[in-house]
Design a protein around this motif. Structure first.
Motif, PDB file in Angstrom:
ATOM      1  N   UNK A 103       0.827  -1.205   0.000  1.00  0.00           N
ATOM      2  CA  UNK A 103       0.000   0.000   0.000  1.00  0.00           C
ATOM      3  C   UNK A 103       0.860   1.252   0.000  1.00  0.00           C
ATOM      4  N   UNK A 104       1.968   1.216   0.731  1.00  0.00           N
ATOM      5  CA  UNK A 104       2.865   2.380   0.753  1.00  0.00           C
ATOM      6  C   UNK A 104       3.406   2.647  -0.655  1.00  0.00           C
ATOM      7  N   UNK A 105       3.760   1.575  -1.356  1.00  0.00           N
ATOM      8  CA  UNK A 105       4.247   1.729  -2.732  1.00  0.00           C
ATOM      9  C   UNK A 105       3.164   2.344  -3.610  1.00  0.00           C
ATOM     10  N   UNK A 106       1.912   1.896  -3.425  1.00  0.00           N
ATOM     11  CA  UNK A 106       0.814   2.460  -4.218  1.00  0.00           C
ATOM     12  C   UNK A 106       0.648   3.952  -3.959  1.00  0.00           C
ATOM     13  N   UNK A 107       0.808   4.347  -2.699  1.00  0.00           N
ATOM     14  CA  UNK A 107       0.678   5.761  -2.360  1.00  0.00           C
ATOM     15  C   UNK A 107       1.815   6.566  -2.970  1.00  0.00           C
ATOM     16  N   UNK A 108       3.031   6.019  -2.905  1.00  0.00           N
ATOM     17  CA  UNK A 108       4.181   6.764  -3.434  1.00  0.00           C
ATOM     18  C   UNK A 108       4.085   6.953  -4.941  1.00  0.00           C
ATOM     19  N   UNK A 109       3.358   6.083  -5.621  1.00  0.00           N
ATOM     20  CA  UNK A 109       3.171   6.270  -7.060  1.00  0.00           C
ATOM     21  C   UNK A 109       2.378   7.546  -7.340  1.00  0.00           C
ATOM     22  N   UNK A 110       1.512   7.918  -6.389  1.00  0.00           N
ATOM     23  CA  UNK A 110       0.739   9.145  -6.541  1.00  0.00           C
ATOM     24  C   UNK A 110       1.585  10.384  -6.278  1.00  0.00           C
ATOM     25  N   UNK A 111       2.577  10.250  -5.392  1.00  0.00           N
ATOM     26  CA  UNK A 111       3.377  11.422  -5.025  1.00  0.00           C
ATOM     27  C   UNK A 111       4.504  11.695  -6.004  1.00  0.00           C
ATOM     28  N   UNK A 112       4.945  10.671  -6.764  1.00  0.00           N
ATOM     29  CA  UNK A 112       6.037  10.800  -7.731  1.00  0.00           C
ATOM     30  C   UNK A 112       7.307  11.340  -7.063  1.00  0.00           C
ATOM     31  N   UNK A 113       7.555  10.896  -5.833  1.00  0.00           N
ATOM     32  CA  UNK A 113       8.733  11.343  -5.092  1.00  0.00           C
ATOM     33  C   UNK A 113       9.741  10.207  -5.008  1.00  0.00           C
ATOM     34  N   UNK A 114      10.984  10.485  -5.439  1.00  0.00           N
ATOM     35  CA  UNK A 114      12.026   9.469  -5.353  1.00  0.00           C
ATOM     36  C   UNK A 114      12.332   9.140  -3.898  1.00  0.00           C
ATOM     37  N   UNK A 115      12.215  10.139  -3.017  1.00  0.00           N
ATOM     38  CA  UNK A 115      12.456   9.907  -1.600  1.00  0.00           C
ATOM     39  C   UNK A 115      11.452   8.901  -1.046  1.00  0.00           C
ATOM     40  N   UNK A 116      10.180   9.044  -1.438  1.00  0.00           N
ATOM     41  CA  UNK A 116       9.161   8.098  -0.986  1.00  0.00           C
ATOM     42  C   UNK A 116       9.447   6.693  -1.499  1.00  0.00           C
ATOM     43  N   UNK A 117       9.917   6.587  -2.727  1.00  0.00           N
ATOM     44  CA  UNK A 117      10.276   5.281  -3.279  1.00  0.00           C
ATOM     45  C   UNK A 117      11.391   4.642  -2.464  1.00  0.00           C
ATOM     46  N   UNK A 118      12.379   5.449  -2.076  1.00  0.00           N
ATOM     47  CA  UNK A 118      13.499   4.931  -1.284  1.00  0.00           C
ATOM     48  C   UNK A 118      13.024   4.503   0.099  1.00  0.00           C
ATOM     49  N   UNK A 119      12.096   5.273   0.682  1.00  0.00           N
ATOM     50  CA  UNK A 119      11.553   4.907   1.996  1.00  0.00           C
ATOM     51  C   UNK A 119      10.847   3.557   1.917  1.00  0.00           C
ATOM     52  N   UNK A 120      10.016   3.371   0.882  1.00  0.00           N
ATOM     53  CA  UNK A 120       9.311   2.097   0.718  1.00  0.00           C
ATOM     54  C   UNK A 120      10.298   0.950   0.568  1.00  0.00           C
ATOM     55  N   UNK A 121      11.351   1.181  -0.218  1.00  0.00           N
ATOM     56  CA  UNK A 121      12.363   0.147  -0.425  1.00  0.00           C
ATOM     57  C   UNK A 121      13.077  -0.187   0.876  1.00  0.00           C
ATOM     58  N   UNK A 122      13.398   0.845   1.668  1.00  0.00           N
ATOM     59  CA  UNK A 122      14.103   0.624   2.936  1.00  0.00           C
ATOM     60  C   UNK A 122      13.229  -0.111   3.939  1.00  0.00           C
ATOM     61  N   UNK A 123      11.944   0.238   3.980  1.00  0.00           N
ATOM     62  CA  UNK A 123      11.045  -0.474   4.879  1.00  0.00           C
ATOM     63  C   UNK A 123      10.969  -1.951   4.490  1.00  0.00           C
ATOM     64  N   UNK A 124      10.913  -2.214   3.198  1.00  0.00           N
ATOM     65  CA  UNK A 124      10.848  -3.603   2.745  1.00  0.00           C
ATOM     66  C   UNK A 124      12.135  -4.345   3.055  1.00  0.00           C
ATOM     67  N   UNK A 125      13.280  -3.694   2.827  1.00  0.00           N
ATOM     68  CA  UNK A 125      14.561  -4.330   3.141  1.00  0.00           C
ATOM     69  C   UNK A 125      14.699  -4.565   4.636  1.00  0.00           C
ATOM     70  N   UNK A 126      14.188  -3.621   5.438  1.00  0.00           N
ATOM     71  CA  UNK A 126      14.240  -3.790   6.894  1.00  0.00           C
ATOM     72  C   UNK A 126      13.441  -5.014   7.325  1.00  0.00           C
ATOM     73  N   UNK A 127      12.289  -5.209   6.681  1.00  0.00           N
ATOM     74  CA  UNK A 127      11.496  -6.395   7.002  1.00  0.00           C
ATOM     75  C   UNK A 127      12.274  -7.674   6.699  1.00  0.00           C
ATOM     76  N   UNK A 128      12.862  -7.729   5.510  1.00  0.00           N
ATOM     77  CA  UNK A 128      13.600  -8.931   5.121  1.00  0.00           C
ATOM     78  C   UNK A 128      14.802  -9.156   6.035  1.00  0.00           C
ATOM     79  N   UNK A 129      15.533  -8.066   6.338  1.00  0.00           N
ATOM     80  CA  UNK A 129      16.719  -8.208   7.184  1.00  0.00           C
ATOM     81  C   UNK A 129      16.323  -8.588   8.605  1.00  0.00           C
ATOM     82  N   UNK A 130      15.193  -8.029   9.088  1.00  0.00           N
ATOM     83  CA  UNK A 130      14.766  -8.402  10.436  1.00  0.00           C
ATOM     84  C   UNK A 130      14.343  -9.863  10.475  1.00  0.00           C
ATOM     85  N   UNK A 131      13.731 -10.347   9.389  1.00  0.00           N
ATOM     86  CA  UNK A 131      13.414 -11.770   9.328  1.00  0.00           C
ATOM     87  C   UNK A 131      14.679 -12.611   9.401  1.00  0.00           C
TER      88      UNK A 131
END
Length: 708
Positions: free
Chosen positions: A114-142
């Protein structure tokens, strides 16, 4: 049955329907009037705000991310939930209670999506990086949770082995704990880097979580170190070379001594000494001394020191020790050869490639070799005497004619220089055969299926077949592992009663010859010089059912006299007065709905058609579509069976299924949900094996067995 009998049924039904229609219409009109009056009496339902709670909603509902609204609020809600899950998971790892960590696999992926879907509306590279980092954090925490869990489970096994007096097993587990502690530390470092970035670039405050991760990592290291000191005797390794200038063609002698703590020596033992990337087995003398000859192979030619280590066996009493010596390395030239088991091949043939790698007249072991056949890259490595062998099947993509077979030592700025060799191979073309037929032909579409093989019957997988109807291309399909294909084609635009379906295999390059298969279809028509027998029987059956109902309505309302009812029933197939009595008796029974008559439940043929569609996705190579379809089919079956809310996320839905199914069924449902998550959200595709398994689960659940 004969046509006169069918016509008799039709006439009987028409008579009954004509006689009772006015009465039925009047009754229906009366019912509708009654329904309208009920509507007027019904109270108006209006939702009102809770007077006790006048606070405003903090964030937009993330389930409505496609609607316009406050995107910042939605992002805030989602990032808050993800941050909260990361923090709580860290907290629970400190208490060894990891229930909340399961949300990393349940709700968290939906939040990221859902965060990725929202960032598509904002067209912000920073938001894209945040979504990517949150996803990587999930995988690394696993990964961190898994590695920490593995360490703690191994530690429990170690403690059990010590309690049971199993010294050998305890030492093996102690060495595993040291390796696992290194994995925990590596994961902690990566996770803290992600936490630091998110804390700096978003409103998430993960500083305390990073500190907790570091604490867990440090505790793991300390625990492993304590066990290591308890189980093993510390050793000390000292080494020297007869000269520092070394090369493969000018080997050096390494002399060393292995001592144990307390002034003892590791005397008269067979030990393993690793020099660079090579492991040597040597025997120590009475003072713990040893010597070996060393030829550098894979060590960097720019190295200034050489790593040497004593590698104890898993059950050894002694601990590992390391040392280094200064060196200067000179490169040595190599020679490689390559030959093939045959000079001529065709599609599917087994080809064996052999060769040797030498330097200064010696076969060189453990050297990576890169073999290229045409445009296909293969990898292997040399054995003890410097030889290598690799077998491969000739693929369809390999071009016909003379192709090169090249071998190269995969070396780059190492003690041994790279060298190459080349041979040639003739690739002949292979004729192919394409069979095709059709099923489920209607006026709008047909299922076209077939198989692509060589003239010898060998399957040709993963190849594109073009489908045409009367010279018009209607689609393309890819063959599966057995060479089979299957696809739905649209016939609605085809103006012909007997169109010809043509399947064409026309490869662009490679070594397979083209092939064509044809099948003539007969498109059924509802009118073909009048009603056909099947249509007539179908119409008669429908009217028969309507007529039977009308008979009893007519009898009850007095529209027809009883003797006419008896005569009409007698005119029907098997119609007798006793049959009428049976039907009347059945009609007076309570009309309670059986569980199987749920109007929401799909028929078995409908489910079979859905399962066939999943198989068709697999055959076309669209594994993700097959997995998503399988998940949707099983989820809908669960929803109907257990009356579940359809708004749940896939992981929430799985948790609500748990109380209703067995452990085996739950395992299958979890496996399907994991595959669905990959297919729906991950950038990588689901493997063919997992896709096949997903369809198997759907078939078992929704097929005739109605169970896992």
């Amino acid at each position: 049955m004969n046509s006169s009998r069918v016509l008799t049924w039709v006439l009987v039904c028409l008579v009954v329907c004509s006689a009772v229609a006015p009465g039925v219409a009047a009754s229906a009109h009366a019912d509708r009037t009654l329904d309208v009056s009920r509507v007027h009496d019904a109270p108006l339902q209006v939702e009102t705000p809770d007077a006790q709670n006048n606070s405003t909603t903090q964030h937009e509902n993330p389930d409505e991310t496609d609607d316009s609204g406050d995107l910042s609020a939605v992002k805030g809600w989602l990032s808050g939930r993800m941050s909260e899950t990361l923090v709580n998971c860290v907290r629970e790892n400190r208490t060894l209670d990891r229930a909340v960590c399961s949300r990393l696999n349940r709700s968290y992926p939906d939040w990221v999506s859902k965060y990725v879907n929202v960032t598509r509306e904002t067209e912000s590279e920073q938001d894209d990086e945040v979504a990517s980092r949150f996803n990587e954090s999930r995988k690394e925490q696993q990964r961190f949770v898994e590695s920490l869990t593995e360490f703690q489970e191994t530690k429990e096994q170690y403690e059990t082995a010590r309690e049971n007096g199993n010294t050998t097993r305890a030492r093996e587990l102690a060495r595993e704990l040291s390796k696992q502690a290194e994995t925990v530390n590596e994961s902690a470092t990566n996770l803290n880097a992600d936490f630091g970035w998110l804390s700096n670039e978003t409103s998430a405050n993960l500083t305390s979580s990073a500190e907790a991760i570091s604490e867990l990592s440090n505790n793991t290291t300390a625990s492993a170190e304590q066990i290591r000191e308890l189980e093993f005797v510390e050793t000390s390794l000292s080494v020297s070379l007869n000269r520092s200038q070394i090369a493969y063609d000018s080997p050096v002698v390494l002399v060393g001594s292995l001592d144990a703590a307390g002034g003892e020596t590791v005397a008269n033992r067979t030990v393993r000494i690793r020099v660079g990337s090579q492991t040597h087995t040597v025997s120590t003398n009475s003072t713990g001394g040893f010597s070996l000859q060393y030829r550098p192979t894979l060590v960097s030619n720019n190295a200034t020191t050489l790593d040497v280590a004593y590698i104890p066996r898993p059950t050894s009493l002694y601990d590992r020790s390391d040392a280094t010596v200064p060196v200067s390395i000179t490169q040595t030239n190599t020679t490689v050869t390559v030959t093939t088991s045959t000079d001529t091949v065709r599609f599917g043939d087994r080809l064996r490639i052999r060769g040797t790698a030498t330097a200064s007249g010696h076969g060189v072991a453990d050297i990576p070799v890169r073999v290229v056949v045409g445009n296909r890259v293969l990898r292997t490595e040399t054995g003890e005497n410097g030889t290598f062998t690799h077998a491969t099947d000739i693929p369809a993509s390999l071009s016909t004619g003379t192709v090169s077979v090249r071998a190269a030592l995969a070396l780059d700025e190492q003690a041994l220089r790279r060298s190459t060799a080349e041979s040639t191979l003739v690739v002949n073309s292979t004729p192919t055969v394409l069979s095709v037929d059709a099923a489920d032909v209607s006026s709008s579409n047909a299922t076209v299926r077939g198989r692509l093989t060589t003239e010898d019957g060998e399957a040709v997988p993963n190849s594109v077949v073009r489908l045409q109807v009367n010279s018009t291309t209607v689609g393309r399909v890819r063959t599966n592992a057995t060479g089979a294909f299957r696809s739905q084609v649209n016939l609605s635009a085809i103006d012909a009663r007997q169109p010809t379906v043509v399947a064409v295999f026309d490869p662009q390059g490679g070594n397979l010859e083209s092939a064509t298969g044809r099948a003539q279809l007969t498109v059924p028509s509802a009118m073909d010089g009048g009603l056909d027998a099947l249509t007539l029987v179908g119409a008669a059956a429908g009217l028969l059912i309507l007529g039977l109902g009308g008979v009893f309505v007519a009898r009850a309302s007095g529209v027809l006299p009883p003797e006419m009812v008896t005569a009409l029933l007698s005119a029907l197939p098997g119609g007798t007065a006793s049959r009428r009595e049976d039907i009347e008796s059945e009609s007076t029974e309570d009309s309670t709905e059986s569980p199987e008559s749920n109007p929401e439940s799909p028929s078995q043929p409908a489910q079979d058609a859905q399962l066939d569609a999943l198989e068709a996705h697999l055959e076309r190579g669209d594994v993700d579509a097959a997995v998503i379809g399988a998940y949707d089919l099983v989820r809908e079956d669960f929803r109907r069976s257990f009356d579940l809310d359809s708004s749940f996320t896939h992981w929430e839905f799985l948790e609500h299924v748990r109380p209703h199914v067995t452990d085996d069924e739950m395992d299958a449902a979890r496996e399907l949900t994991e595959s669905y998550e990959t297919a729906a959200f991950a950038p990588e595709a689901v493997s063919e094996k997992r896709g096949t398994r997903a369809v198997e689960i759907a078939t078992t659940r929704t097929g005739e067995t109605d169970q896992f």
